[in-house]
Write a protein that holds these residues in place. Structure first.
Motif, short mmCIF file in Angstrom:
data_model
loop_
_atom_site.label_atom_id
_atom_site.label_comp_id
_atom_site.label_asym_id
_atom_site.label_seq_id
_atom_site.Cartn_x
_atom_site.Cartn_y
_atom_site.Cartn_z
N ASP A 164 0.80 -1.22 0.00
CA ASP A 164 0.00 0.00 0.00
C ASP A 164 0.84 1.28 0.00
N GLY A 165 2.06 1.23 0.58
CA GLY A 165 2.82 2.43 0.86
C GLY A 165 2.92 3.46 -0.24
N PRO A 166 3.37 3.08 -1.45
CA PRO A 166 3.52 4.09 -2.52
C PRO A 166 2.22 4.80 -2.86
N PHE A 167 1.14 4.07 -2.77
CA PHE A 167 -0.16 4.60 -3.19
C PHE A 167 -0.77 5.49 -2.11
N ARG A 168 -0.52 5.16 -0.85
CA ARG A 168 -0.94 6.02 0.24
C ARG A 168 -0.21 7.36 0.16
N MET A 169 1.10 7.32 -0.14
CA MET A 169 1.87 8.55 -0.24
C MET A 169 1.39 9.40 -1.41
N ALA A 170 1.13 8.76 -2.54
CA ALA A 170 0.67 9.51 -3.72
C ALA A 170 -0.67 10.17 -3.46
N VAL A 171 -1.56 9.46 -2.77
CA VAL A 171 -2.88 10.03 -2.46
C VAL A 171 -2.75 11.15 -1.44
N GLU A 172 -1.95 10.92 -0.42
CA GLU A 172 -1.80 11.95 0.63
C GLU A 172 -1.26 13.24 0.07
N LYS A 173 -0.32 13.16 -0.86
CA LYS A 173 0.26 14.36 -1.44
C LYS A 173 -0.37 14.74 -2.78
N GLN A 174 -1.35 13.95 -3.22
CA GLN A 174 -2.08 14.25 -4.46
C GLN A 174 -1.13 14.38 -5.65
N VAL A 175 -0.16 13.48 -5.73
CA VAL A 175 0.76 13.46 -6.87
C VAL A 175 0.47 12.24 -7.72
N PRO A 176 0.74 12.30 -9.02
CA PRO A 176 0.42 11.17 -9.91
C PRO A 176 1.32 9.96 -9.67
N ILE A 177 0.75 8.80 -9.92
CA ILE A 177 1.50 7.54 -9.98
C ILE A 177 1.90 7.31 -11.44
N VAL A 178 3.16 6.92 -11.67
CA VAL A 178 3.59 6.58 -13.03
C VAL A 178 4.06 5.13 -13.04
N PRO A 179 3.30 4.23 -13.65
CA PRO A 179 3.74 2.83 -13.77
C PRO A 179 4.91 2.72 -14.74
N VAL A 180 5.86 1.84 -14.43
CA VAL A 180 7.00 1.58 -15.29
C VAL A 180 7.15 0.07 -15.45
N THR A 181 7.23 -0.39 -16.70
CA THR A 181 7.38 -1.81 -16.97
C THR A 181 8.79 -2.11 -17.46
N LEU A 182 9.43 -3.09 -16.81
CA LEU A 182 10.76 -3.58 -17.20
C LEU A 182 10.59 -5.02 -17.65
N PRO A 183 10.38 -5.26 -18.95
CA PRO A 183 9.97 -6.58 -19.41
C PRO A 183 11.07 -7.63 -19.53
N PHE A 184 12.33 -7.21 -19.65
CA PHE A 184 13.38 -8.20 -19.95
C PHE A 184 14.48 -8.34 -18.91
N ASN A 185 14.50 -7.48 -17.90
CA ASN A 185 15.58 -7.55 -16.92
C ASN A 185 15.67 -8.92 -16.25
N TRP A 186 14.53 -9.53 -15.99
CA TRP A 186 14.50 -10.84 -15.33
C TRP A 186 15.17 -11.91 -16.18
N TYR A 187 15.11 -11.72 -17.49
CA TYR A 187 15.71 -12.70 -18.40
C TYR A 187 17.21 -12.47 -18.55
N VAL A 188 17.61 -11.20 -18.64
CA VAL A 188 19.02 -10.87 -18.84
C VAL A 188 19.84 -11.24 -17.60
N LEU A 189 19.33 -10.89 -16.43
CA LEU A 189 20.04 -11.21 -15.19
C LEU A 189 19.03 -11.68 -14.14
N PRO A 190 18.70 -12.97 -14.16
CA PRO A 190 17.76 -13.50 -13.16
C PRO A 190 18.31 -13.30 -11.75
N ASP A 191 17.41 -13.13 -10.81
CA ASP A 191 17.81 -12.86 -9.44
C ASP A 191 18.62 -13.99 -8.82
#
Length: 201
Positions: free
Chosen positions: A111-138
């Motif tokens: 919940d944390g990021p979204f509570r902060m965004a709502v409390e300060k009324q700032v936009p959320i920007v989703p970011v997708t990283l589609p291949f990092n998991w393939y290039v260097l798996p954890d």
């Protein structure tokens, strides 16, 4: 390695945002330095401070949190809200770390990021990283697979007028944006048959 960045909209550099990305690889933090053309602070686990050189820089430029400590979590929230007040954006991995057992599939967001965004009324920007998991798996140590790195910076999700009651909806909206984008790239030869079935479902 080249990073192909796709920006779905032009962001206002004078506007603070809360950036939320999927997290599947240690590459994610480094790549974000190329992806985001904003003045931002990471919120990351306190263990990063132990890394040689990088840890020193991280603790002075960004916000470290010990997720096992309520006191640390409270202080982190306070620092993050102050950061937004100063006009600096936040970069957060809302899954709470690299926790998925089936990348690129995600686990539910905190919940944390979204509570902060709502409390300060700032936009959320989703970011997708589609291949990092393939290039260097954890779990691969330092075994790299060569592949173009890509990042999609999605359109902001506005929070003006939202209250804390809207946090679950905002969290799900953000999850859905990233999840839909991941599914576009996951159904390819890099994914096993078992993973494809899980992605489809």
């Amino acid at each position: 390695m080249p990073v192909h960045v796709i920006n779905e909209s032009k962001l206002d550099k004078k506007q603070p945002y809360v950036f939320c990305a999927n997290h599947t690889s240690v590459l994610d933090i480094a790549v974000m330095g190329v992806v985001l053309d904003q003045y931002y602070a990471f919120i990351g686990k306190s263990s990063l401070a132990k890394l040689p050189l990088f840890g020193y820089m991280f603790t002075r430029l960004h916000i470290a949190v010990d997720r096992s400590s309520r006191v640390s979590s409270y202080k982190t929230m306070h620092r993050a809200l102050e950061t937004l007040d100063k006009g600096r954006s936040l970069m957060i991995f809302p899954e709470g770390g690299i926790v998925t057992e089936n990348p690129p599939l995600m686990t539910p967001f905190k919940d944390g990021p979204f509570r902060m965004a709502v409390e300060k009324q700032v936009p959320i920007v989703p970011v997708t990283l589609p291949f990092n998991w393939y290039v260097l798996p954890d779990d691969s140590g330092l075994l790299f697979r060569w592949h173009e790195l890509k990042a999609i910076v999605h359109k902001p999700i506005l929070t003006q007028g939202m209250t804390l009651e809207d946090v679950p909806q905002l969290k799900q909206m953000t999850f859905n944006v990233i999840d839909a984008e991941l599914k576009k790239y996951a159904l390819n030869n890099h994914v096993t048959a078992e993973q494809k079935e899980k992605v489809r479902s």
